[in-house]
Design a protein around this motif. Structure first.
Motif, PDB file in Angstrom:
ATOM      1  N   THR A   1      53.422   7.468 115.583  1.00  0.00           N
ATOM      2  CA  THR A   1      53.363   8.900 115.340  1.00  0.00           C
ATOM      3  C   THR A   1      54.576   9.548 116.009  1.00  0.00           C
ATOM      4  OG1 THR A   1      52.154   9.411 117.354  1.00  0.00           O
ATOM      5  CG2 THR A   1      50.845   8.831 115.419  1.00  0.00           C
ATOM      6  N   PRO A   2      54.951  10.725 115.517  1.00  0.00           N
ATOM      7  CA  PRO A   2      56.085  11.416 116.148  1.00  0.00           C
ATOM      8  C   PRO A   2      55.855  11.582 117.644  1.00  0.00           C
ATOM      9  CG  PRO A   2      55.438  12.555 114.156  1.00  0.00           C
ATOM     10  CD  PRO A   2      54.415  11.479 114.384  1.00  0.00           C
ATOM     11  N   ARG A   3      54.618  11.898 118.010  1.00  0.00           N
ATOM     12  CA  ARG A   3      54.311  12.130 119.419  1.00  0.00           C
ATOM     13  C   ARG A   3      54.484  10.829 120.202  1.00  0.00           C
ATOM     14  NH1 ARG A   3      50.970  16.329 121.317  1.00  0.00           N
ATOM     15  NH2 ARG A   3      50.133  16.059 123.400  1.00  0.00           N
ATOM     16  N   ALA A   4      54.040   9.716 119.613  1.00  0.00           N
ATOM     17  CA  ALA A   4      54.185   8.421 120.273  1.00  0.00           C
ATOM     18  C   ALA A   4      55.665   8.126 120.502  1.00  0.00           C
ATOM     19  CB  ALA A   4      53.537   7.334 119.425  1.00  0.00           C
TER      20      ALA A   4
ATOM     21  N   MET B   1      58.070  10.289 120.730  1.00  0.00           N
ATOM     22  CA  MET B   1      58.616  11.211 121.716  1.00  0.00           C
ATOM     23  C   MET B   1      58.248  10.768 123.129  1.00  0.00           C
ATOM     24  SD  MET B   1      57.876  15.264 122.031  1.00  0.00           S
ATOM     25  CE  MET B   1      56.157  14.980 122.401  1.00  0.00           C
TER      26      MET B   1
ATOM     27  N   ARG C   1      49.156   2.900 113.044  1.00  0.00           N
ATOM     28  CA  ARG C   1      50.401   3.264 113.706  1.00  0.00           C
ATOM     29  C   ARG C   1      50.159   3.445 115.199  1.00  0.00           C
ATOM     30  NH1 ARG C   1      48.228   7.262 110.817  1.00  0.00           N
ATOM     31  NH2 ARG C   1      49.211   6.618 108.903  1.00  0.00           N
ATOM     32  N   LEU C   2      51.225   3.350 115.945  1.00  0.00           N
ATOM     33  CA  LEU C   2      51.117   3.559 117.382  1.00  0.00           C
ATOM     34  C   LEU C   2      50.851   5.028 117.668  1.00  0.00           C
ATOM     35  CD1 LEU C   2      54.243   1.536 118.556  1.00  0.00           C
ATOM     36  CD2 LEU C   2      51.859   0.852 118.809  1.00  0.00           C
ATOM     37  N   THR C   3      50.054   5.300 118.656  1.00  0.00           N
ATOM     38  CA  THR C   3      49.816   6.678 119.061  1.00  0.00           C
ATOM     39  C   THR C   3      50.255   6.851 120.512  1.00  0.00           C
ATOM     40  OG1 THR C   3      47.609   6.229 119.862  1.00  0.00           O
ATOM     41  CG2 THR C   3      47.806   6.808 117.535  1.00  0.00           C
ATOM     42  N   GLU C   4      50.164   8.086 120.952  1.00  0.00           N
ATOM     43  CA  GLU C   4      50.557   8.388 122.323  1.00  0.00           C
ATOM     44  C   GLU C   4      49.807   7.500 123.319  1.00  0.00           C
ATOM     45  OE1 GLU C   4      49.373  12.225 123.632  1.00  0.00           O
ATOM     46  OE2 GLU C   4      50.506  12.115 125.484  1.00  0.00           O
TER      47      GLU C   4
ATOM     48  N   THR D   1      47.081  19.017 122.092  1.00  0.00           N
ATOM     49  CA  THR D   1      46.113  18.039 121.573  1.00  0.00           C
ATOM     50  C   THR D   1      46.761  16.905 120.784  1.00  0.00           C
ATOM     51  OG1 THR D   1      45.823  19.212 119.482  1.00  0.00           O
ATOM     52  CG2 THR D   1      44.403  19.876 121.306  1.00  0.00           C
ATOM     53  N   GLY D   2      47.876  17.183 120.132  1.00  0.00           N
ATOM     54  CA  GLY D   2      48.528  16.154 119.308  1.00  0.00           C
ATOM     55  C   GLY D   2      47.893  15.958 117.947  1.00  0.00           C
TER      56      GLY D   2
ATOM     57  N   PHE E   1      56.498  18.884 115.028  1.00  0.00           N
ATOM     58  CA  PHE E   1      56.438  17.527 114.454  1.00  0.00           C
ATOM     59  C   PHE E   1      56.385  16.478 115.556  1.00  0.00           C
ATOM     60  CE2 PHE E   1      58.797  13.762 112.928  1.00  0.00           C
ATOM     61  CZ  PHE E   1      57.965  13.382 111.887  1.00  0.00           C
ATOM     62  N   ASP E   2      57.235  16.673 116.562  1.00  0.00           N
ATOM     63  CA  ASP E   2      57.320  15.677 117.629  1.00  0.00           C
ATOM     64  C   ASP E   2      56.002  15.514 118.370  1.00  0.00           C
ATOM     65  OD1 ASP E   2      60.042  15.053 117.291  1.00  0.00           O
ATOM     66  OD2 ASP E   2      60.595  16.931 118.263  1.00  0.00           O
ATOM     67  N   TYR E   3      55.192  16.547 118.380  1.00  0.00           N
ATOM     68  CA  TYR E   3      53.966  16.504 119.173  1.00  0.00           C
ATOM     69  C   TYR E   3      52.762  15.992 118.390  1.00  0.00           C
ATOM     70  CZ  TYR E   3      56.376  18.732 122.994  1.00  0.00           C
ATOM     71  OH  TYR E   3      57.237  18.981 124.021  1.00  0.00           O
ATOM     72  N   LEU E   4      52.958  15.684 117.123  1.00  0.00           N
ATOM     73  CA  LEU E   4      51.823  15.196 116.323  1.00  0.00           C
ATOM     74  C   LEU E   4      51.555  13.737 116.640  1.00  0.00           C
ATOM     75  CD1 LEU E   4      52.500  16.848 112.874  1.00  0.00           C
ATOM     76  CD2 LEU E   4      50.534  17.251 114.341  1.00  0.00           C
ATOM     77  N   ASP E   5      50.290  13.437 116.947  1.00  0.00           N
ATOM     78  CA  ASP E   5      49.936  12.058 117.261  1.00  0.00           C
ATOM     79  C   ASP E   5      49.065  11.454 116.161  1.00  0.00           C
ATOM     80  OD1 ASP E   5      50.287   9.903 118.888  1.00  0.00           O
ATOM     81  OD2 ASP E   5      48.574  10.314 120.169  1.00  0.00           O
ATOM     82  N   ALA E   6      48.938  12.188 115.080  1.00  0.00           N
ATOM     83  CA  ALA E   6      48.207  11.682 113.911  1.00  0.00           C
ATOM     84  C   ALA E   6      48.623  12.556 112.746  1.00  0.00           C
ATOM     85  CB  ALA E   6      46.703  11.787 114.130  1.00  0.00           C
TER      86      ALA E   6
END
Lengths: 546, 747
Positions: A272-275, A277, A297-300, B668-669, B703-708
Motif C-alpha cells: 500500500t502507499p502507506r506501507a 511511505m 499486499r504489504l500494509t503498514e 487511520t490509513g 495517497f501516501d497515507y492509504l494502507d488499503a
C-alpha cells in the motif's frame, strides 16, 4: 487387493517429480510396464510405468502437481474390488510413514530415513490439488516452470457460475519468467474464485473452487476453510464425511520455517502507499518484508513488524592497530579461540581437496542476477549444492554420541562471516528445502544481522557443516578447522581462470578449490570423498540451479 | 376573459412633433435614439467583420435590424428599472449602457467595454468571462443575458417579485424572442408572473424565425414552422395577460407601446406583453446562409429599416437636416471605431485569475467555528442520552416519556430536543424575523406547510407575501428565486423532491450558479434551494433518488446535506445568510428524527465537516441519513468486532472539507465512503479523489497515507425500486457497512 503405486525415483538426483500427463483413467485395466504418467523431473520428462497389473481404482496425483519421490500417485486393485476411502486416506495422511516402508525403487544409496523424521519434514508432501470427493474440487496455482515459486494473477478469465472444461484457460499468470496461461485440470462449475487480478501467491495456493454440479452444496464455511488453507500447507485431505479439503495435520515443518524466514519477492512488490511511505521513513527494503498469509499486499503493519528487526547494517569504524599494542580480546574472539582449540584437541581431521569448474555457474549467476531483485552470491550456490550433497550423504551430518552416531534432523549449514567484532558462523536452517533465492535472501539477512550484532542464539546454534569462503580475499586454497558439534567444514578458494586440458584442447576455465576438513570420528574418507565430489559435480552443472 | 389584445399597427402613429408638443418627448431625445440605433448597427456590422477576421471568436447573434425594439423599449423605462436580455443581446446592452452614460466619455467607455467583452478581453463588461451571449452590465439594471432560449424569462419574474417585495416601484422588461415562446420556461413564467402580479413587461421580439424555422407561415416552400398562431400576443391571453402588438421597425411605436405597458406595471403591479414584429438583417449567427427566407422578404423588410424609418420621420417633420443626420451617423461610426481600437489594444484576462469570481468569498469568525465544534459534540452526547432516557423512563404515553426526557436534557445539557422538521421551521422562522428580505416560494409551502411539513406555521406568522404558494412549475420556481436573489432579496425556493430538480437544472445551473462568474463577478445570487431526496418511503424512481452528485458537479453552487436536527438548523441558517446559491437537501426519512440542539442562536459554518465519532482504525465519510447508518454500524463494529471507526459527516458537500477527511485518513490509513447516491462519478469516488490528492504540509499526499484500497458504498446502479425489500437492497444499510468495514480492516 488394493495396491498403491508411488512416485518412483527416476534418476539419481531426482527428489520430486511434476506430473505432466496422466495416461490412465479410473477403471482402466493396466498391465505391468504400461505407462501411467509422464513426469517431469529436474532433468527431463520421463514415463512412469506400472510396476504391477490391475485395475485403476483411484488416481491420487493430479496433472500439474509436484510430488516427492515415494508419494502415492495411484491405486490399483482387482476388477470388482471396492477400495475403501480409508485406504486412500491412510495413503494421503500417512504418506510419510508409508514412504519409509515402501519398496525402494531407486538403486543405492538409499536415503537414510530415521523413523522419527517423516518425509514430509524434508520434502513437501502434496496431495490432490483437486481432490474429486463429494463433488468439490479445489484448483491450486500450478507450478508452471521449474523455478516458479509464486505467480501473479494477471487475468482472471472465468467468473463464478461458469461451467468449465478440463483444458480451458482459466487464468493468465505472470511468473518470474513470463506470463503464462493456466488451464483447468478438471471439468466443473466455478463456485468461488479465491484470487483476484494483481494478487501474487505462492505455488499451490488455492485459486478456484469447482463443483461437479452447479447445485452441489458448498457452504460459505467450506469456502473460508479452503481460502484460509493457504499456500503450500496443501495436503488438503478430503474425506467422504468432510466434503471440503481441510488440512488434516498442521503444515509440515519446512513450510512453517519458510514462512518464518524472509520469503522471496521477485518482480513487483505490492504494497500500500502507506506501507511504502513507512518503509521509506524507516529505511526498510520492502522486498525483504514478508507478506501476511493470504494478503494481497504489504500494509503498514507488516512494515512496522519488519522494522522491529532492522536490516540496515551500521559498521563502526575499524580500530587501527599499531605495533607493540596490547589488543584486548573481545568475547567473540575468546569464544572462537576456545572452540578452535577444542576442535584441534577433540576432532581428528582428515583433509580432502577438489577443484570445481565454475565456468557455467559464473554465466548462470550473471544471467540470474541481471534483472533480479535478490542478487545471488556464489556462497548461495555453494550452500545449495552442499545441502543437496548432505541430503545424499546424510552421514556427513552426523555427530558421535556415545555409542552411536546421531544424524541431524535437518540440513542446517553454517556460513562463516567476518564482522568488525570477529568471526561468526550463523546457520542457514533447512537449507535443502530452501530455493536458491530463499537462501540468497536469508543469507543477506544473516549477514546484515551479523554485522549489526543482531544475531540470536538460535542463529548460531547447531549446524552440520560450515561453509567458509576466503576467495574474496584472493585465497586459492586453505584448510579450515571444523566447528565443534559439526562433522565437517568446507573451505572455498577464489575462482581463477585456469588452463584446463579438455577433449584434446587446452581451455581456459574458471576453477575453484574446495577443501573439506572432516571429523574422522564420524565419517571415513570414502563417504567424505563421495560427498565432496557430489558437491563439485552439482556446482559444475549449472542446470541443477536453473 | 379579462385580457385584451391591442394591435397598435392598426392605429396611426403620432407624429414626433405632436409628441414633442405634448411634452412627451424632446427632439434631442429622439435624435439620441437615432444615434444609439446607429451605434448598435455599426457595432454589429463591425462584429460581423471581426468574426470574419477571426479577431472575435465564438458565437455572435447579431441584433442589426431590431434596433428600434431595444432602443424604443429601454427609452420607455427609468434609471433603476431592470431588463433581462437574451443570446441576441448586444442591442439591449448597448441601449441601456447609453441610458446610464452621463456624458460622452461614459458613453464611449460603455461601447469600449462592450467591444472588449466580445473580444474576450479583461476590460470587457464581464472581464472576458461572458462574451457575446452573456454580455451584461449587471451593476446597471441588467439581469444578464442567457444562452439558453427562454432561460432568462423565469429570472425576470423573480426580479419583478423582488422589486415588488422591496416596494421600489421599479419594473422589469424581459426581452425574449419568438423562439422562446415554445419553451416551458416561457409558459411557466407567464403564468407565474400573472398569478404573482408582478411589475413586469414581456417584450417579445418576434423576428419571425427561431434560428431557421419560421414561427408561423413561410416564405420558402420547404420550410417548417414552429407554431400555429401568428401572434404571440394570443399566448399572453391564455395567461390572463394584456398584450399589444406593435411595429417593431418603428422606434416611436415601440416607445409608445412599452411606455404604456410600463405605466400599467407601475400602477397596477401587473404584467403585460408587447409583441414587436421585427426582422434581423443577418442570419441567426454568422455561419447562417439564410436559405430559409426569400430574398424578396428580406428586401421588403430592409426597406423598412428602423434607422431609415426614424431618419425619414425626423427629416419630414423638419426636426433634423440631412447634415445633422449625417453627423449623427458619423459620430456613431467614430464611437465604434474607437471602441474597436480600445478592445484590440486591451489585455487578455490572466489565466491565473481563471477561478476568480465563481463564488462570493465567505469566511467565518474563528469563534463561530469553535462554537460549532463545542455544540456539535455536546449535541451528540445529549441526543445519545435522550435516546437512552426514551428507553428507560416510564410514562403512560410516548409523548409523556418524551416530555420527561426533553426536560431532563434541558436540565442537564441546556439543550432542547426536537425533530429535524421543527429544526428546519425554526431556522427559517428565525432568519425571516431577522431579515425581512427572506421569502419562501414553492409548491404547497403555504397552508399545507410543505410536503414534508418543513414550512408549517410560517404562512401564519409571515403572511402570503413572504410565504408564497406557487403553481407546479419547477423551472419558474427556481428561476424566480435566482432573479429575486440577483435583485437583492434572499429567497428560499422549495422543490418538493430532488428528482424534480431535473426540471430546475437549467435555471439552477446556468443562471443561479453561473451568473456571478459569467457576468465578471458583478452579480451575486444569495438564494437557497431547499429540497429533499433519498429512499425510505417506497415511492419509487421519480421520488427517491439522491442527486447530489449532479449538483456538486456545478461550479458556483454550494451543496449542503444535514444529518441531525442540530446540523439541519445551523446549516440552513448559514445557507440563508450565504451570498452564494446553496442547494440544501434534506432526507425524506429523517424529518421526524429527534436530536438535541442549543437553546441559544447559532449557525454552522458552511464548508466544515463534523467528526460525528472519533476513531482510529478506519475513516468512514458520509452525510445525510447515511451518517445515522454509519454510526449504528460503528457502534456494532466497536462492540462486537473491536474495530474503532471514525465517522465524518461532510455536512457541506460543496465546498468539501477535504482537510478534515484527509487528516483522518492520515491517522487511520483506511477510507470508506458511504453515500445513498449512485456511485459512478459520484460522491464516494470524489471523496476518494480529494483524499488521494490532498497535499499535506510535509510534501506527502493523502495517497501516501492509504494502507488499503478505499471502498465506496453507494446506491446500486438501478432506478430506485418501489418494493420495500428492493428499496432496502438498493442502498447501503448498517449491516452492509459493518461487513464492508470488516473486510476493509482485514485486508
Amino acid at each position: 487387493m488394493a495396491k498403491d503405486i508411488r512416485m518412483p525415483k527416476l534418476g539419481q538426483t531426482m527428489e520430486e517429480g511434476t506430473v505432466v500427463t496422466c495416461l490412465v483413467k479410473i477403471g482402466d485395466a493396466v498391465k505391468k510396464g504400461d505407462i501411467l504418467f509422464e513426469v517431469e523431473t529436474d532433468k527431463a520428462t520421463m514415463e512412469v510405468d506400472s510396476p504391477a497389473e490391475g485395475f485403476v481404482k483411484a488416481i491420487i496425483a493430479e496433472v500439474g502437481q509436484t510430488l516427492p519421490v515415494h508419494a502415492p500417485i495411484l491405486v490399483l486393485g482387482d476388477k470388482d474390488e471396492v477400495v475403501p476411502q480409508s485406504f486412500i486416506d491412510s495413503l494421503l495422511g500417512g504418506a510419510a510413514a508409508a514412504a519409509s516402508t515402501a519398496p525402494v525403487a531407486a538403486p543405492t544409496p538409499a536415503p537414510v530415513q530415521p523413523a522419527t523424521q517423516p518425509v514430509a519434514a524434508s520434502a513437501p508432501t502434496v496431495s490432490g490439488s483437486a481432490v474429486s470427493l463429494a463433488g468439490v474440487k479445489v484448483l491450486r496455482l500450478q507450478k508452471l516452470g521449474q523455478t516458479m515459486e509464486e505467480g501473479t494473477v494477471v487475468n482472471v478469465l472465468i467468473k463464478t457460475g461458469d461451467s468449465i472444461k478440463k483444458g480451458d484457460v482459466i487464468f493468465e499468470i505472470e511468473t518470474d519468467k513470463a506470463t503464462m496461461e493456466m488451464d483447468s485440470p478438471n471439468d466443473g462449475v466455478v463456485r468461488a474464485i479465491l484470487v483476484e487480478s494483481g494478487q501474487t501467491l505462492p505455488v499451490h495456493s488455492p485459486m478456484v473452487i469447482l463443483t461437479d454440479k452447479a447445485d452441489t452444496p458448498l457452504p460459505q464455511s467450506a469456502i473460508d476453510a479452503i481460502r484460509s488453507s493457504g499456500a503450500v500447507a496443501e495436503a488438503p485431505k478430503a474425506t467422504a464425511t468432510t466434503p471440503v479439503p481441510v488440512p488434516a495435520t498442521p503444515a509440515p515443518a519446512p513450510q512453517v520455517k519458510a514462512a518464518e524466514s524472509v520469503p522471496l519477492t521477485t518482480g513487483k512488490v505490492f504494497a500500500t502507499p502507506r506501507a511504502k511511505m513507512v518503509a521509506q521513513d524507516l529505511g526498510i527494503d520492502i522486498r525483504r518484508v514478508p507478506l501476511a498469509p493470504g494478503a494481497a499486499r504489504l500494509t503498514e503493519a507488516d512494515i512496522r513488524k519488519a522494522g522491529q528487526q532492522p536490516t540496515t547494517a551500521t559498521v563502526p569504524p575499524q580500530p587501527t592497530l599499531s605495533l607493540g599494542q596490547k589488543v584486548t580480546i573481545n568475547r567473540l574472539q575468546r569464544i572462537v579461540g576456545e572452540k578452535m582449540l577444542q576442535s584441534k584437541r577433540e576432532i581428528p581431521c582428515f583433509y580432502l581437496n577438489i577443484r570445481a569448474d565454475m565456468t557455467e555457474l559464473v554465466k548462470l549467476r550473471e544471467k540470474l542476477n541481471k534483472n533480479a531483485s535478490v542478487k545471488i552470491s556464489f556462497n548461495d550456490f555453494i550452500i545449495k549444492a552442499v545441502a543437496m550433497g548432505l541430503r545424499h550423504y546424510p552421514i556427513m551430518t552426523g555427530q558421535l554420541a556415545g555409542d552411536h552416531i546421531q544424524l541431524a534432523d535437518s540440513i542446517d549449514i553454517g556460513l562463516a562471516i567476518s564482522t568488525p567484532q570477529g568471526l561468526v558462523a550463523p546457520i542457514v536452517r533447512d537449507a535443502f528445502n530452501k530455493s536458491l533465492v530463499e537462501i540468497a535472501t536469508y543469507c543477506q539477512g544473516l549477514i546484515d544481522r551479523a554485522r549489526s550484532e543482531k544475531l540470536t542464539l538460535d542463529d548460531l546454534s547447531g549446524g552440520c557443516i560450515t561453509v567458509s569462503n576466503l576467495g574474496g580475499f584472493g585465497i586459492d586454497s586453505f584448510i579450515p578447522i571444523v566447528v565443534p558439534g559439526q562433522c565437517s567444514i568446507l573451505g572455498i578458494g577464489r575462482i581463477s581462470d585456469t588452463c584446463v586440458p579438455m577433449d584434446g584442447n587446452i581451455l581456459i576455465r574458471k576453477l575453484m578449490n574446495l577443501n573439506l576438513s572432516v571429523d574422522h570420528k564420524v565419517a571415513n574418507g570414502a563417504d567424505a570423498a563421495q560427498f565432496l565430489d557430489f558437491v563439485k559435480k552439482t556446482l559444475e552443472h549449472a542446470g541443477n540451479f536453473a | 376573459m379579462s385580457f385584451k389584445i391591442e394591435d397598435m399597427r392598426k392605429k396611426a402613429v403620432p407624429k414626433i412633433g405632436a409628441l414633442i408638443k405634448k411634452g412627451a418627448l424632446t427632439a434631442d431625445q429622439v435624435k439620441d435614439w437615432l444615434r444609439t440605433m446607429w451605434e448598435i448597427r455599426y457595432f454589429e456590422d463591425r462584429v460581423y467583420d471581426l468574426l470574419g477576421q477571426n479577431i472575435i471568436k465564438g458565437a455572435s447573434h447579431l441584433y442589426a435590424g431590431q434596433e428600434a425594439v431595444a432602443v424604443g423599449s429601454i427609452a420607455a423605462i427609468e434609471i433603476g428599472d431592470v431588463i433581462g436580455s437574451t443570446h441576441r443581446g448586444h442591442g439591449h446592452c448597448g441601449a441601456i449602457g447609453n441610458k446610464y452614460a452621463q456624458d460622452e466619455k461614459a458613453r464611449q467607455d460603455h461601447w469600449n467595454r462592450m467591444m472588449a467583452e466580445l473580444m474576450g478581453k479583461q476590460t470587457g463588461y464581464c472581464n472576458g468571462r461572458g462574451g457575446s451571449m452573456h454580455i451584461a452590465d449587471v451593476k446597471n439594471g441588467c439581469l444578464g443575458s442567457t444562452g439558453i432560449v427562454g432561460g432568462n424569462i423565469p429570472t425576470a419574474v423573480g426580479a419583478a417579485l423582488a422589486e415588488k417585495h422591496k416596494k421600489t416601484g421599479k419594473v422589469v422588461l424581459s426581452f425574449f424572442g419568438d423562439g422562446s415562446t415554445n419553451t416551458g420556461s416561457f409558459h411557466e413564467s407567464m403564468n407565474m408572473a400573472s398569478v404573482m402580479k408582478v411589475p413586469m413587461i414581456a417584450i417579445v421580439e418576434n423576428n419571425l424565425y427561431g434560428m431557421s424555422v419560421p414561427f408561423y407561415g413561410r416564405s420558402i416552400e420547404s420550410a417548417g414552422c414552429a407554431a400555429n398562431i401568428e401572434n404571440i400576443a394570443e399566448r399572453a391571453a391564455a395567461y390572463g395577460i394584456p398584450a399589444k402588438i406593435v411595429d417593431g421597425m418603428d422606434v416611436i411605436s415601440v416607445y409608445l407601446a412599452v411606455k404604456e405597458a410600463v405605466e400599467f406595471a407601475r400602477e397596477k403591479c401587473q404584467m403585460s406583453m408587447v409583441e414587436t414584429k421585427c426582422y434581423r438583417w443577418y442570419g441567426h449567427s454568422r455561419s447562417d446562409a439564410r436559405e430559409y427566407r426569400s430574398k424578396e422578404e428580406e428586401k421588403m423588410w430592409k426597406e423598412r429599416d428602423p434607422i431609415t424609418v426614424l431618419s425619414r420621420k425626423l427629416k419630414e417633420e423638419e426636426l433634423a437636416t440631412d447634415e445633422e443626420l449625417e453627423a449623427i451617423r458619423v459620430q456613431a461610426l467614430k464611437t465604434i471605431d474607437t471602441a474597436t481600437d480600445f478592445a484590440t489594444n486591451s489585455p487578455w484576462p490572466d489565466p491565473k485569475d481563471l477561478a476568480k469570481d465563481v463564488y462570493v468569498e465567505e469566511s467565518y469568525p474563528a469563534e463561530v467555528v469553535a462554537k460549532d465544534k463545542e455544540y456539535s459534540s455536546k449535541a451528540m452526547k445529549a441526543t445519545e442520552t435522550f435516546e437512552k432516557l426514551m428507553k428507560t423512563l416510564e410514562g403512560k404515553t410516548k409523548k409523556e416519556i418524551s416530555e420527561k426526557a426533553r426536560a431532563a436534557i434541558k436540565a442537564d445539557f441546556g439543550m432542547d430536543v426536537i425533530a429535524i422538521k421543527d429544526a428546519l421551521i425554526a431556522a427559517q422562522a428565525e432568519e425571516m424575523r431577522r431579515d425581512p428580505n427572506v421569502i419562501i416560494e414553492g409548491e404547497d409551502v403555504g397552508i399545507y406547510g410543505g410536503a414534508y411539513s418543513a414550512t408549517k406555521g410560517l404562512l401564519a406568522e409571515f403572511g402570503k407575501d413572504r410565504v408564497i404558494d406557487t403553481a407546479i412549475s419547477e423551472a419558474a420556481i427556481t428561476g424566480c428565486a435566482v432573479g429575486a436573489a440577483i435583485r437583492g432579496i434572499r429567497p428560499i425556493a422549495e422543490i418538493m423532491y430532488v428528482d424534480f430538480i431535473t426540471i430546475s437544472m437549467d435555471q439552477l445551473m446556468h443562471n443561479g450558479a453561473f451568473n456571478r462568474y459569467m457576468f465578471g463577478g458583478h452579480a451575486k445570487v444569495p438564494m437557497v434551494l431547499r429540497t429533499e431526496g433519498g429512499v425510505g418511503r417506497c415511492i419509487a424512481a421519480h421520488h427517491s433518488k439522491s442527486l447530489e452528485p449532479w449538483l456538486v458537479n456545478v461550479p458556483g453552487l454550494y451543496v449542503v446535506m444535514p444529518s441531525t436536527p442540530y446540523d439541519a438548523k445551523g446549516l440552513l441558517k448559514a445557507a440563508i445568510r450565504s451570498d452564494n446559491p446553496v442547494v440544501y437537501i434534506e432526507h425524506k426519512a429523517t424529518y421526524g428524527q429527534m436530536g438535541a440542539l442549543p437553546l441559544d442562536e447559532y449557525i454552522i459554518p458552511l464548508g466544515f465537516a463534523d467528526i460525528k465519532r472519533p476513531g482510529k482504525d478506519v475513516t468512514i465519510v458520509s452525510y445525510s441519513r447515511q451518517i445515522m447508518f454509519c454510526l449504528a454500524a460503528a457502534k456494532e463494529l466497536a462492540d462486537k468486532h473491536g474495530i474503532d471507526c471514525e465517522v465524518i459527516d461532510l455536512r457541506t458537500l460543496k465546498p468539501m472539507d477535504a482537510k478534515t477527511v484527509a487528516e483522518s485518513v492520515r491517522k487511520t490509513g483506511r477510507l470508506m465512503t458511504v453515500c445513498e447516491s449512485f456511485c459512478m462519478a459520484g460522491m464516494g469516488p470524489e471523496i476518494v479523489r480529494r483524499v488521494i490528492e490532498y497535499p499535506f504540509e510535509n510534501g506527502r499526499t493523502g495517497f501516501d497515507y492509504l494502507d488499503a484500497a478505499p471502498v465506496n458504498l453507494a446506491a446500486a446502479d438501478v432506478p430506485p425500486p418501489m418494493s420495500e425489500p428492493l428499496e432496502n437492497a438498493s442502498i447501503p444499510t448498517p449491516d452492509k457497512i459493518v461487513a464492508a468495514v470488516q473486510k476493509l480492516v482485514r485486508k
